[in-house]
Design a protein around this motif. Structure first.
Motif, mmCIF file in Angstrom:
data_model
loop_
_atom_site.group_PDB
_atom_site.id
_atom_site.type_symbol
_atom_site.label_atom_id
_atom_site.label_comp_id
_atom_site.label_asym_id
_atom_site.label_seq_id
_atom_site.Cartn_x
_atom_site.Cartn_y
_atom_site.Cartn_z
ATOM 1 N N THR A 36 0.841 -1.204 0.000
ATOM 2 C CA THR A 36 0.000 0.000 0.000
ATOM 3 C C THR A 36 0.872 1.249 0.000
ATOM 4 O OG1 THR A 36 -1.657 -1.221 1.269
ATOM 5 C CG2 THR A 36 -1.915 1.160 1.177
ATOM 6 N N TYR A 37 1.947 1.203 0.789
ATOM 7 C CA TYR A 37 2.894 2.324 0.866
ATOM 8 C C TYR A 37 3.545 2.566 -0.495
ATOM 9 C CZ TYR A 37 6.436 5.334 3.017
ATOM 10 O OH TYR A 37 7.229 6.398 3.363
ATOM 11 N N LEU A 38 3.898 1.477 -1.183
ATOM 12 C CA LEU A 38 4.523 1.623 -2.499
ATOM 13 C C LEU A 38 3.558 2.229 -3.520
ATOM 14 C CD1 LEU A 38 6.567 -1.706 -2.857
ATOM 15 C CD2 LEU A 38 7.411 0.565 -2.240
ATOM 16 N N ILE A 39 2.289 1.849 -3.428
ATOM 17 C CA ILE A 39 1.290 2.375 -4.365
ATOM 18 C C ILE A 39 1.163 3.897 -4.235
ATOM 19 C CG2 ILE A 39 -1.196 2.392 -4.891
ATOM 20 C CD1 ILE A 39 -1.191 -0.602 -4.286
ATOM 21 N N THR A 40 1.368 4.412 -3.012
ATOM 22 C CA THR A 40 1.253 5.873 -2.820
ATOM 23 C C THR A 40 2.308 6.639 -3.618
ATOM 24 O OG1 THR A 40 2.708 5.898 -0.861
ATOM 25 C CG2 THR A 40 0.354 5.511 -0.482
ATOM 26 N N CYS A 41 3.384 5.946 -3.979
ATOM 27 C CA CYS A 41 4.455 6.616 -4.733
ATOM 28 C C CYS A 41 3.978 7.099 -6.103
ATOM 29 C CB CYS A 41 5.647 5.673 -4.906
ATOM 30 S SG CYS A 41 6.448 5.231 -3.350
ATOM 31 N N PHE A 42 2.936 6.477 -6.608
ATOM 32 C CA PHE A 42 2.413 6.877 -7.911
ATOM 33 C C PHE A 42 1.923 8.328 -7.906
ATOM 34 C CE2 PHE A 42 -1.100 7.135 -10.994
ATOM 35 C CZ PHE A 42 -0.427 6.761 -12.151
ATOM 36 N N PHE A 43 1.517 8.793 -6.733
ATOM 37 C CA PHE A 43 0.935 10.129 -6.625
ATOM 38 C C PHE A 43 1.962 11.194 -6.237
ATOM 39 C CE2 PHE A 43 -2.236 6.914 -5.759
ATOM 40 C CZ PHE A 43 -3.291 7.296 -6.586
ATOM 41 N N ILE A 44 3.227 10.779 -6.093
ATOM 42 C CA ILE A 44 4.286 11.743 -5.762
ATOM 43 C C ILE A 44 4.841 12.316 -7.068
ATOM 44 C CG2 ILE A 44 6.562 12.016 -4.717
ATOM 45 C CD1 ILE A 44 5.799 9.783 -2.771
ATOM 46 N N PRO A 45 4.864 13.619 -7.230
ATOM 47 C CA PRO A 45 5.231 14.230 -8.528
ATOM 48 C C PRO A 45 6.704 14.124 -8.894
ATOM 49 C CG PRO A 45 4.833 15.928 -6.884
ATOM 50 C CD PRO A 45 4.451 14.631 -6.245
ATOM 51 N N TYR A 46 7.580 13.790 -7.923
ATOM 52 C CA TYR A 46 8.997 13.667 -8.250
ATOM 53 C C TYR A 46 9.584 12.488 -7.488
ATOM 54 C CZ TYR A 46 7.862 17.323 -4.874
ATOM 55 O OH TYR A 46 7.238 18.065 -3.921
ATOM 56 N N ARG A 47 10.852 12.207 -7.732
ATOM 57 C CA ARG A 47 11.467 10.989 -7.209
ATOM 58 C C ARG A 47 11.312 10.883 -5.690
ATOM 59 N NH1 ARG A 47 15.277 7.267 -8.942
ATOM 60 N NH2 ARG A 47 16.525 6.300 -7.292
ATOM 61 N N TYR A 48 10.919 9.688 -5.234
ATOM 62 C CA TYR A 48 10.694 9.458 -3.813
ATOM 63 C C TYR A 48 12.019 9.462 -3.044
ATOM 64 C CZ TYR A 48 9.250 7.206 0.507
ATOM 65 O OH TYR A 48 9.011 6.930 1.828
ATOM 66 N N GLU A 49 12.040 10.172 -1.899
ATOM 67 C CA GLU A 49 13.204 10.189 -1.017
ATOM 68 C C GLU A 49 12.734 10.078 0.424
ATOM 69 O OE1 GLU A 49 15.520 13.649 -1.707
ATOM 70 O OE2 GLU A 49 15.989 13.161 -3.796
ATOM 71 N N LEU A 50 13.479 9.304 1.235
ATOM 72 C CA LEU A 50 13.096 9.086 2.637
ATOM 73 C C LEU A 50 13.026 10.390 3.422
ATOM 74 C CD1 LEU A 50 15.120 5.887 3.681
ATOM 75 C CD2 LEU A 50 12.702 6.045 3.103
ATOM 76 N N GLY A 51 13.977 11.292 3.184
ATOM 77 C CA GLY A 51 14.074 12.492 4.009
ATOM 78 C C GLY A 51 13.316 13.694 3.493
ATOM 79 N N SER A 52 12.502 13.505 2.443
ATOM 80 C CA SER A 52 11.764 14.634 1.874
ATOM 81 C C SER A 52 10.446 14.833 2.601
ATOM 82 C CB SER A 52 11.514 14.398 0.380
ATOM 83 O OG SER A 52 10.602 15.347 -0.123
ATOM 84 N N MET A 53 10.225 16.031 3.164
ATOM 85 C CA MET A 53 8.995 16.335 3.891
ATOM 86 C C MET A 53 7.778 16.247 2.969
ATOM 87 S SD MET A 53 7.447 17.154 6.686
ATOM 88 C CE MET A 53 8.667 17.813 7.841
ATOM 89 N N VAL A 54 7.905 16.789 1.750
ATOM 90 C CA VAL A 54 6.780 16.765 0.806
ATOM 91 C C VAL A 54 6.436 15.326 0.429
ATOM 92 C CG1 VAL A 54 5.981 17.490 -1.472
ATOM 93 C CG2 VAL A 54 7.376 19.043 -0.081
ATOM 94 N N ASN A 55 7.492 14.545 0.099
ATOM 95 C CA ASN A 55 7.281 13.130 -0.238
ATOM 96 C C ASN A 55 6.516 12.409 0.867
ATOM 97 O OD1 ASN A 55 10.289 12.216 -2.148
ATOM 98 N ND2 ASN A 55 8.561 13.527 -2.627
ATOM 99 N N GLN A 56 7.006 12.586 2.070
ATOM 100 C CA GLN A 56 6.437 11.852 3.202
ATOM 101 C C GLN A 56 5.012 12.310 3.516
ATOM 102 O OE1 GLN A 56 7.624 9.262 4.231
ATOM 103 N NE2 GLN A 56 9.837 9.264 4.146
ATOM 104 N N CYS A 57 4.738 13.587 3.430
ATOM 105 C CA CYS A 57 3.390 14.104 3.712
ATOM 106 C C CYS A 57 2.370 13.513 2.734
ATOM 107 C CB CYS A 57 3.364 15.630 3.638
ATOM 108 S SG CYS A 57 4.106 16.436 5.074
ATOM 109 N N ILE A 58 2.730 13.521 1.438
ATOM 110 C CA ILE A 58 1.829 12.961 0.428
ATOM 111 C C ILE A 58 1.643 11.462 0.664
ATOM 112 C CG2 ILE A 58 1.528 12.472 -2.033
ATOM 113 C CD1 ILE A 58 3.094 15.051 -2.616
#
Length: 442
Positions: free
Chosen positions: A109-131
């Motif tokens: 389920t967590y991996l599926i959320t990556c589809f909605f992130i507009p740029y490359r996923y990073e562990l330490g990104s606040m925007v990535n993690q919030c989305i």
């Protein structure tokens, strides 16, 4: 680095909460939110720094990243298994089946959320993690509903009961928990990184759904066969009871002329006292041989839930075998209960078994009364009691008036009923009897 670690620590807290939530759903346990949040916090403090710093090579070096990532995931899973064993349920088999499947469901389920992130996923990104976390919580709520709807807890219980199923189920869960790492070959495909993670998550979730559906169908088939065997046994017992009544009526009819002849002579000679005694004896014999059986058959007919009827007939037969007197009264037809049938049977089984043990010791009668009115079903089971009963301690795990190693029945009973907001249970002593009332509202 510190900012990234704190961001990941905050995001990881929600993922730990999700794992706890899904595990409780798979275990069929009531969600205790305060305990959930505290357990998630404790687990997060342990696993988040290790995973974050480990992936950046600050703790472990010289290990290939794919292998390191897999080992860190297995570390997180192990920590969650240990925490949930001590916090949620002390049944290692059930934990070893439920938690890996919950972890697998969370991960995909967590991996599926990556589809909605507009740029490359990073562990330490606040925007990535919030989305990602926001979508994860929404998707998890849906997954929790789906787990309850498919009654996955029954599947876990089924696998736990049989050793030949529990070990393969646990190993399958552990295998699936690390499944994303087995698909690392997909990283060679020419596609966006976030899309890759989404494809992995969706592929594994689909595979798990097919796998779970296949096993569930086998479980349902076996449970259906058991239910049919129970219905046949219940019908056989019911027919035997009717045949015994018919046999007694034949015998009674055969002797009726002789009885009437004796009564005629007493009337002719004016022996009214002897006639009264004779008639009283005849009525008592009728009640004892035929009337009681007819009354029991009529009471049993009022129970229209086949599984409950079968259970009660088995318990009544057990009481007869132990020579324990009993009384059953079903005031109105019982057609349905707003409670899972397996939980209802477990509760009634615990109450009747406890009453049976107490009656065997105190040498008294077991009373079972069932009534159904206005969408409310009430079960009242009572038995004789010797001495005082500590009402504050009877619900404690392991405590029993019968000695050590007992006291799990009422504790389990309280745990089961506590999962239903429409179910209440009360206990009281009255007239030298210990009474347990189970009320199931509509």
């Amino acid at each position: 680095m510190i900012y990234g670690l704190l961001t990941y620590l905050a995001a990881s807290y929600f993922t730990e909460a999700v794992i706890y939530f899904l595990s409780c759903r798979l275990l069929g346990r009531k969600i205790l939110w305060i305990k959930l949040l505290l357990t998630a916090l404790a687990a997060d403090i342990i696993v988040a720094p290790v995973v974050y710093l480990g992936l950046y090579g600050n703790i472990i070096t010289g290990i290939p990243l794919p292998l390191l990532s897999y080992l860190l995931d297995m570390f997180v899973l192990t920590v969650n298994i240990l925490f949930l064993y001590f916090v949620a349920e002390r049944n290692f088999k059930r934990i070893m089946i439920a938690v890996p499947f919950a972890y697998f469901t969370f991960y995909q389920t967590y991996l599926i959320t990556c589809f909605f992130i507009p740029y490359r996923y990073e562990l330490g990104s606040m925007v990535n993690q919030c989305i990602s976390i926001t979508l994860l919580l929404l998707f998890t709520f849906f997954m929790g509903k789906l787990i309850v709807k498919t009654d996955a807890a029954t599947f876990v219980d089924y696998c736990t009961r049989k050793k030949k199923h529990s070990i393969p189920a646990a190993l399958t869960g552990l295998f699936l928990a690390g499944a994303p790492h087995y698909l690392i070959v997909l990283s060679m495909a020419d596609m966006n990184y976030n899309t890759l993670l989404t494809m992995i998550g969706m592929t594994l979730l689909l595979s798990f759904t097919v796998f779970f559906r296949f096993l569930s169908k086998n479980v349902i088939l076996e449970e259906t066969e058991k239910a049919q065997a129970g219905i046949i046994a219940q019908q056989t017992a019911y027919i035997q009871n009717l045949e015994e009544i018919q046999k007694d009526v034949r015998v009674y009819r055969h002797d009726f002329k002789n009885m009437m002849s004796g009564m005629y002579l007493d009337v002719k000679e004016g022996k009214t006292e002897a006639l009264e005694q004779y008639m009283q004896h005849m009525l008592n014999e009728f009640d004892h041989t035929i009337g009681a059986k007819i009354q029991t058959a009529n009471q049993i007919m009022n129970i229209e839930i086949i599984e409950l009827k079968s259970l009660l007939m088995a318990k009544l037969s057990q009481l007869d075998t132990l020579n324990i007197p009993w009384h059953l009264e079903v005031l109105y037809p019982v057609r349905a209960c707003r409670m899972k049938i397996r939980d209802l049977l477990r509760c009634i089984g615990i109450l009747t078994d406890n009453a049976m043990e107490a009656a065997k010791t105190a040498q008294g009668e077991v009373d079972i009364m069932i009534t159904a009115q206005n969408d409310c079903v009430i079960f009242l089971v009572s038995n004789p009691v010797e001495g005082e009963v500590d009402m504050n301690r009877i619900w404690q795990k392991g405590w029993s008036t019968k000695g050590s190693g007992r006291g799990l029945g009422l504790y389990s009973y309280r745990e089961i009923t506590g999962q239903y907001p429409n179910v209440s249970c009360s206990t009281f002593c009255r007239g030298g009897r210990f009474c347990q009332e189970l009320r199931i509202e509509g």
